[in-house]
Design an enzyme around this catalytic site. Structure first.
Site, mmCIF file in Angstrom:
data_model
loop_
_atom_site.group_PDB
_atom_site.id
_atom_site.type_symbol
_atom_site.label_atom_id
_atom_site.label_comp_id
_atom_site.label_asym_id
_atom_site.label_seq_id
_atom_site.Cartn_x
_atom_site.Cartn_y
_atom_site.Cartn_z
ATOM 1 N N VAL A 52 0.819 -1.206 0.000
ATOM 2 C CA VAL A 52 0.000 0.000 0.000
ATOM 3 C C VAL A 52 0.857 1.261 0.000
ATOM 4 O O VAL A 52 0.407 2.330 -0.421
ATOM 5 C CB VAL A 52 -0.968 -0.011 1.209
ATOM 6 C CG1 VAL A 52 -0.225 0.224 2.508
ATOM 7 C CG2 VAL A 52 -2.077 1.000 1.023
ATOM 8 N N ALA A 109 -1.052 -7.729 6.042
ATOM 9 C CA ALA A 109 -0.412 -8.505 4.980
ATOM 10 C C ALA A 109 1.090 -8.285 5.065
ATOM 11 O O ALA A 109 1.558 -7.154 5.162
ATOM 12 C CB ALA A 109 -0.935 -8.070 3.606
ATOM 13 N N ALA A 168 5.246 -4.840 7.407
ATOM 14 C CA ALA A 168 3.928 -4.983 6.784
ATOM 15 C C ALA A 168 3.942 -4.358 5.405
ATOM 16 O O ALA A 168 4.627 -3.359 5.166
ATOM 17 C CB ALA A 168 2.847 -4.321 7.639
ATOM 18 N N ASP A 169 3.175 -4.954 4.523
ATOM 19 C CA ASP A 169 2.961 -4.368 3.200
ATOM 20 C C ASP A 169 1.607 -3.672 3.115
ATOM 21 O O ASP A 169 1.417 -2.791 2.289
ATOM 22 C CB ASP A 169 3.076 -5.440 2.124
ATOM 23 C CG ASP A 169 4.513 -5.863 1.904
ATOM 24 O OD1 ASP A 169 5.137 -5.321 0.988
ATOM 25 O OD2 ASP A 169 5.017 -6.698 2.673
ATOM 26 N N ARG A 170 0.685 -4.086 3.972
ATOM 27 C CA ARG A 170 -0.589 -3.378 4.085
ATOM 28 C C ARG A 170 -1.264 -3.777 5.397
ATOM 29 O O ARG A 170 -1.282 -4.947 5.763
ATOM 30 C CB ARG A 170 -1.506 -3.688 2.896
ATOM 31 C CG ARG A 170 -2.788 -2.853 2.901
ATOM 32 C CD ARG A 170 -3.657 -3.112 1.677
ATOM 33 N NE ARG A 170 -2.982 -2.791 0.437
ATOM 34 C CZ ARG A 170 -3.616 -2.364 -0.668
ATOM 35 N NH1 ARG A 170 -4.926 -2.198 -0.654
ATOM 36 N NH2 ARG A 170 -2.943 -2.120 -1.766
#
Length: 386
Positions: free
Chosen positions: A102, A267, A257-259
């Site tokens: 994100v 995620a 975290a990526d999102r």
């Protein structure tokens, strides 16, 4: 060993270290245009949600700067409408390179807002372009400061939690997943930054990290960073996490975290969910460390997070240095890619990420604070830390 970095800008050049060649070869490659940036992000020559957001922003800044200096003037600088269409097309293109991260979307949206605000202010095309360049550079520059802030907040929170449980807050063992250090950001890191902070303040005994297959970001990149920082560390295979928890005192798991969804579902690199479930079984705090830009308040929970499916072949191949070590004519370690599976497998499951439910997470840390769940709650209220 010199400080590690994923992106560098010097003498009018934008370059990234090719992370596919690390840790055996440190090679910087020039990002000459937007297509180069897209390819670098898509092929994972650069990875880590904050780092790819920085690269996308800097690639846009570099492209616009070149246009501002060009003779003759590019057509897209001929009018505000032409510039708007040109920039919005580039931003939309870059956003598709890694859809789960994100931060990339946050960066492109931020540049889009700057574009529109400058247009609404009645500025001419050159002034609008200059505003976007300045904002893009700020996206990259602010990353290191916020990483240090969240690392301190998360590290101090963990020390106090250990003390509240009867410990003295020193000699801490912390495990991480994937790579969340300087190579995944513009510097210092998120979850690995927390570990670095504990080490710098004399509170860390040892860092543990998973190999993080199939790309081995842990055994290639986290190992490289911890070694460069002289932080005591131990590598383990992804399947050894449960055994580690059974036989060693682990005070916390810290991941990036990526999102992050509005309820705290997160995620991250595939394998994070496995570690979270095992951590809950062994009553080990599970901490997510990520910048505010990773929190996506537009989605209610993890069910709405798109999970990138990587090409099957990536799970069948391993790249590394030849062993025993062999040098080429230039004294560089020779590397090779080998297949570790039978050819022609008709079924390979290769998601790049998994989603850890908020119920399995103890704390979420951003540069604005630490969020914990209210007693009895399975989800987070993230509004105080975004």
């Amino acid at each position: 060993m010199p400080a590690l970095t994923s992106i560098r800008t010097s003498e009018g050049k934008l370059e990234i270290v090719n992370q596919l060649l690390l840790p055996h070869t440190t090679k910087f490659i020039e990002i000459k245009n937007v297509d180069d940036a897209f390819d670098a992000i898509k092929s994972m020559k650069i990875r880590g949600a904050p780092a790819i957001a920085s690269l996308a922003a800097l690639a846009v800044a570099d492209h616009l700067s070149r246009g501002l200096q060009s003779t003759p003037v590019p057509e897209w600088l001929g009018s505000v409408d032409a510039l708007k269409q040109h920039v919005e097309t580039i931003l939309a293109y870059l956003f598709t390179a890694r859809p789960t991260a994100v931060n990339l979307g946050a960066a492109t949206r931020r540049l889009s807002k700057t574009l529109q605000a400058s247009i609404d202010a009645g500025k001419d095309p050159r002034a609008v372009a200059q505003d976007i360049v300045a904002e893009a550079k700020e996206i990259d520059a602010e990353d290191v400061g916020r990483n240090k802030q969240m690392s301190k907040l998360g590290g101090d929170w963990l020390v106090e939690r250990v003390k509240s449980g009867g410990g003295d807050g020193t000699q801490l063992n912390v495990m991480t997943v994937c790579n969340t250090g300087s190579l995944a950001t513009s510097g210092y890191g998120t979850a690995l930054g927390l570990i670095t902070y504990l080490h710098e303040t004399g509170k860390l005994q040892r860092a543990f990290y998973t190999q993080s297959t199939p790309y081995h970001q842990g055994s290639r990149l986290t190992a490289f960073e911890l070694q460069s920082l002289n932080i005591p560390s131990t590598m383990l295979c992804d399947s050894m996490v449960g055994s580690l928890f059974q036989h060693h005192k682990i005070h916390a798991i810290a991941v990036g975290a990526d999102r992050i969804a509005r309820n705290g579902d997160t995620a991250n690199k595939v394998g994070t969910y496995n570690a979270a479930v095992l951590a809950a079984r062994h009553n080990i705090p599970f901490i997510v460390v990520a910048p505010v830009s990773t929190v996506d308040l537009d989605i209610a929970d993890g069910d709405s997070i798109p999970i990138e499916q990587r090409p099957a072949i990536e799970a069948c191949l391993v790249r590394g240095a030849l062993y025993p070590t062999a040098l080429d004519a230039h004294g560089v370690k020779q590397q090779a890619t080998v297949m570790v599976t039978p050819e022609g497998l008709d079924g390979v499951y290769n998601p790049s990420f998994d989603v850890t439910p908020a119920s399995q997470i103890t704390a979420i840390v951003t540069e604005k604070g630490v969020a914990v769940k209210k007693d009895g709650a399975d989800v987070f209220d993230l509004t105080p830390i975004v």
